[in-house]
Scaffold this motif. Sequence first.
Motif, PDB file in Angstrom:
ATOM      1  N   ARG A 126      -8.776  10.636   6.056  1.00 43.91           N
ATOM      2  CA  ARG A 126      -8.996  10.613   4.714  1.00 43.91           C
ATOM      3  C   ARG A 126     -10.583  11.045   4.462  1.00 43.91           C
ATOM      4  O   ARG A 126     -11.317  10.510   5.308  1.00 43.91           O
ATOM      5  CB  ARG A 126      -8.494   9.709   3.743  1.00 43.91           C
ATOM      6  CG  ARG A 126      -6.942   9.807   3.773  1.00 43.91           C
ATOM      7  CD  ARG A 126      -5.964   9.012   2.750  1.00 43.91           C
ATOM      8  NE  ARG A 126      -6.110   9.862   1.318  1.00 43.91           N
ATOM      9  CZ  ARG A 126      -5.388   9.245   0.351  1.00 43.91           C
ATOM     10  NH1 ARG A 126      -4.856   8.117   0.555  1.00 43.91           N
ATOM     11  NH2 ARG A 126      -5.426   9.936  -0.593  1.00 43.91           N
ATOM     12  N   TYR A 139     -13.270   7.186   0.400  1.00 43.39           N
ATOM     13  CA  TYR A 139     -12.310   5.948   0.948  1.00 43.39           C
ATOM     14  C   TYR A 139     -13.112   4.955   1.897  1.00 43.39           C
ATOM     15  O   TYR A 139     -12.374   4.094   2.468  1.00 43.39           O
ATOM     16  CB  TYR A 139     -11.094   6.416   1.409  1.00 43.39           C
ATOM     17  CG  TYR A 139     -10.141   6.984   0.483  1.00 43.39           C
ATOM     18  CD1 TYR A 139      -9.785   6.274  -0.786  1.00 43.39           C
ATOM     19  CD2 TYR A 139      -9.943   8.503   0.515  1.00 43.39           C
ATOM     20  CE1 TYR A 139      -9.018   7.236  -1.564  1.00 43.39           C
ATOM     21  CE2 TYR A 139      -9.085   9.073  -0.530  1.00 43.39           C
ATOM     22  CZ  TYR A 139      -8.761   8.457  -1.688  1.00 43.39           C
ATOM     23  OH  TYR A 139      -8.011   8.806  -2.447  1.00 43.39           O
ATOM     24  N   LEU A 174      -6.150   6.372   6.561  1.00 41.09           N
ATOM     25  CA  LEU A 174      -7.640   6.268   6.262  1.00 41.09           C
ATOM     26  C   LEU A 174      -8.554   6.945   7.195  1.00 41.09           C
ATOM     27  O   LEU A 174      -9.721   7.444   6.942  1.00 41.09           O
ATOM     28  CB  LEU A 174      -7.993   4.945   5.880  1.00 41.09           C
ATOM     29  CG  LEU A 174      -7.527   4.157   4.562  1.00 41.09           C
ATOM     30  CD1 LEU A 174      -7.766   2.688   4.580  1.00 41.09           C
ATOM     31  CD2 LEU A 174      -8.025   5.153   3.394  1.00 41.09           C
ATOM     32  N   ASP A 175      -8.046   7.095   8.421  1.00 36.01           N
ATOM     33  CA  ASP A 175      -8.922   7.569   9.380  1.00 36.01           C
ATOM     34  C   ASP A 175      -9.226   9.079   9.249  1.00 36.01           C
ATOM     35  O   ASP A 175     -10.214   9.451   9.698  1.00 36.01           O
ATOM     36  CB  ASP A 175      -8.190   7.228  10.911  1.00 36.01           C
ATOM     37  CG  ASP A 175      -6.694   7.829  10.967  1.00 36.01           C
ATOM     38  OD1 ASP A 175      -6.022   7.879   9.937  1.00 36.01           O
ATOM     39  OD2 ASP A 175      -6.259   8.265  12.056  1.00 36.01           O
ATOM     40  N   LEU A 213      -8.987   1.532  -3.679  1.00 37.53           N
ATOM     41  CA  LEU A 213     -10.272   1.876  -3.153  1.00 37.53           C
ATOM     42  C   LEU A 213     -11.527   2.416  -3.867  1.00 37.53           C
ATOM     43  O   LEU A 213     -12.540   1.913  -4.017  1.00 37.53           O
ATOM     44  CB  LEU A 213     -10.180   2.377  -1.689  1.00 37.53           C
ATOM     45  CG  LEU A 213      -9.160   1.658  -0.720  1.00 37.53           C
ATOM     46  CD1 LEU A 213      -8.757   2.746   0.360  1.00 37.53           C
ATOM     47  CD2 LEU A 213      -9.905   0.551  -0.059  1.00 37.53           C
ATOM     48  N   ASN A 251       0.821  -1.086   0.074  1.00 35.06           N
ATOM     49  CA  ASN A 251       0.126   0.032   0.053  1.00 35.06           C
ATOM     50  C   ASN A 251       0.792   1.146  -0.099  1.00 35.06           C
ATOM     51  O   ASN A 251       1.774   1.294   0.862  1.00 35.06           O
ATOM     52  CB  ASN A 251      -0.932  -0.223   1.196  1.00 35.06           C
ATOM     53  CG  ASN A 251      -1.902  -1.085   0.930  1.00 35.06           C
ATOM     54  OD1 ASN A 251      -2.622  -0.965   0.155  1.00 35.06           O
ATOM     55  ND2 ASN A 251      -2.041  -2.072   2.032  1.00 35.06           N
ATOM     56  N   LEU A 311      -8.446  -2.296   7.779  1.00 37.15           N
ATOM     57  CA  LEU A 311      -8.034  -2.748   6.036  1.00 37.15           C
ATOM     58  C   LEU A 311      -7.181  -3.863   6.305  1.00 37.15           C
ATOM     59  O   LEU A 311      -7.693  -4.807   5.524  1.00 37.15           O
ATOM     60  CB  LEU A 311      -7.595  -1.645   5.483  1.00 37.15           C
ATOM     61  CG  LEU A 311      -7.503  -1.770   3.988  1.00 37.15           C
ATOM     62  CD1 LEU A 311      -8.778  -2.435   3.279  1.00 37.15           C
ATOM     63  CD2 LEU A 311      -6.640  -0.642   3.177  1.00 37.15           C
ATOM     64  N   LEU A 337      -2.118   5.965   2.524  1.00 37.36           N
ATOM     65  CA  LEU A 337      -3.358   4.978   2.996  1.00 37.36           C
ATOM     66  C   LEU A 337      -3.301   4.443   4.429  1.00 37.36           C
ATOM     67  O   LEU A 337      -4.197   4.266   4.925  1.00 37.36           O
ATOM     68  CB  LEU A 337      -3.121   3.887   2.162  1.00 37.36           C
ATOM     69  CG  LEU A 337      -3.240   3.899   0.459  1.00 37.36           C
ATOM     70  CD1 LEU A 337      -3.066   2.860  -0.132  1.00 37.36           C
ATOM     71  CD2 LEU A 337      -5.050   4.173   0.382  1.00 37.36           C
ATOM     72  N   SER A 374     -13.931   9.848   3.914  1.00 33.56           N
ATOM     73  CA  SER A 374     -14.555   8.914   4.181  1.00 33.56           C
ATOM     74  C   SER A 374     -15.662   8.550   3.025  1.00 33.56           C
ATOM     75  O   SER A 374     -16.080   7.413   2.714  1.00 33.56           O
ATOM     76  CB  SER A 374     -15.359   8.626   5.483  1.00 33.56           C
ATOM     77  OG  SER A 374     -16.133   9.705   5.602  1.00 33.56           O
ATOM     78  N   THR A 419     -10.588   2.055   9.180  1.00 38.60           N
ATOM     79  CA  THR A 419      -9.165   2.665   9.461  1.00 38.60           C
ATOM     80  C   THR A 419      -8.173   1.776   8.629  1.00 38.60           C
ATOM     81  O   THR A 419      -8.688   0.597   8.181  1.00 38.60           O
ATOM     82  CB  THR A 419      -8.907   2.364  11.115  1.00 38.60           C
ATOM     83  OG1 THR A 419      -8.762   0.901  11.313  1.00 38.60           O
ATOM     84  CG2 THR A 419      -9.873   3.162  11.872  1.00 38.60           C
ATOM     85  N   TYR A 420      -6.881   2.049   8.821  1.00 37.05           N
ATOM     86  CA  TYR A 420      -5.840   1.289   7.914  1.00 37.05           C
ATOM     87  C   TYR A 420      -5.651   0.157   8.693  1.00 37.05           C
ATOM     88  O   TYR A 420      -5.691  -1.240   8.243  1.00 37.05           O
ATOM     89  CB  TYR A 420      -4.464   1.909   7.893  1.00 37.05           C
ATOM     90  CG  TYR A 420      -3.567   1.008   7.224  1.00 37.05           C
ATOM     91  CD1 TYR A 420      -3.911   0.755   5.711  1.00 37.05           C
ATOM     92  CD2 TYR A 420      -2.409   0.476   7.778  1.00 37.05           C
ATOM     93  CE1 TYR A 420      -2.939  -0.010   4.947  1.00 37.05           C
ATOM     94  CE2 TYR A 420      -1.370  -0.266   7.044  1.00 37.05           C
ATOM     95  CZ  TYR A 420      -1.733  -0.441   5.508  1.00 37.05           C
ATOM     96  OH  TYR A 420      -1.153  -1.340   4.990  1.00 37.05           O
TER      97      TYR A 420
END
Length: 143
Positions: free
Chosen positions: A17, A22, A14-15, A100, A7, A30, A11, A19, A26-27
Amino acid sequence: MKVLVINGPNLARLDIRDSSIYGDMTYQQLVGHIETSAKTQGFQADVRQSDDEATIIGWLHEAADKKLPVIINPAAFTHYSYAIRDAAELVKSPLIEVHLSNPLSREEFRHTSVISGVANGTIGGFGPNSYVLALIALKALTA
Ligand code: DQA
């Protein structure tokens, strides 16, 4: 069989970014989703993330040397990193590009992937399930 899941930049955040683009995993969630889905498909996933181009290139060299299949979300590097593209080309085992989001439905700069031409295929737009679909495709490719 082992699969290297790579990744790219941002990435791991993600928490924080968007939503709506994405999703809300959370990463860490994932990673758990990928590891569990890999087991279901008979793979052992080695899931890694880096914001650094050189580190990702090193991991692709490792995959080439160890003949490991690769699932890669190059993130923003998708759109302009010829160095990652050249490293991905060295991987002779199956290599699947995932996203994603669906980059083709987003800004124009995301419509170009310099990686797709050296990947067996590209899966995007299904959120975390893009990785699950890639694992299913990989299973068929390595059967
Ligand atoms: C992404 C799409 C890229 O355009 C973006 O730069 C990312 C994530 C995705 O998974 O949807 O960081 O690869």
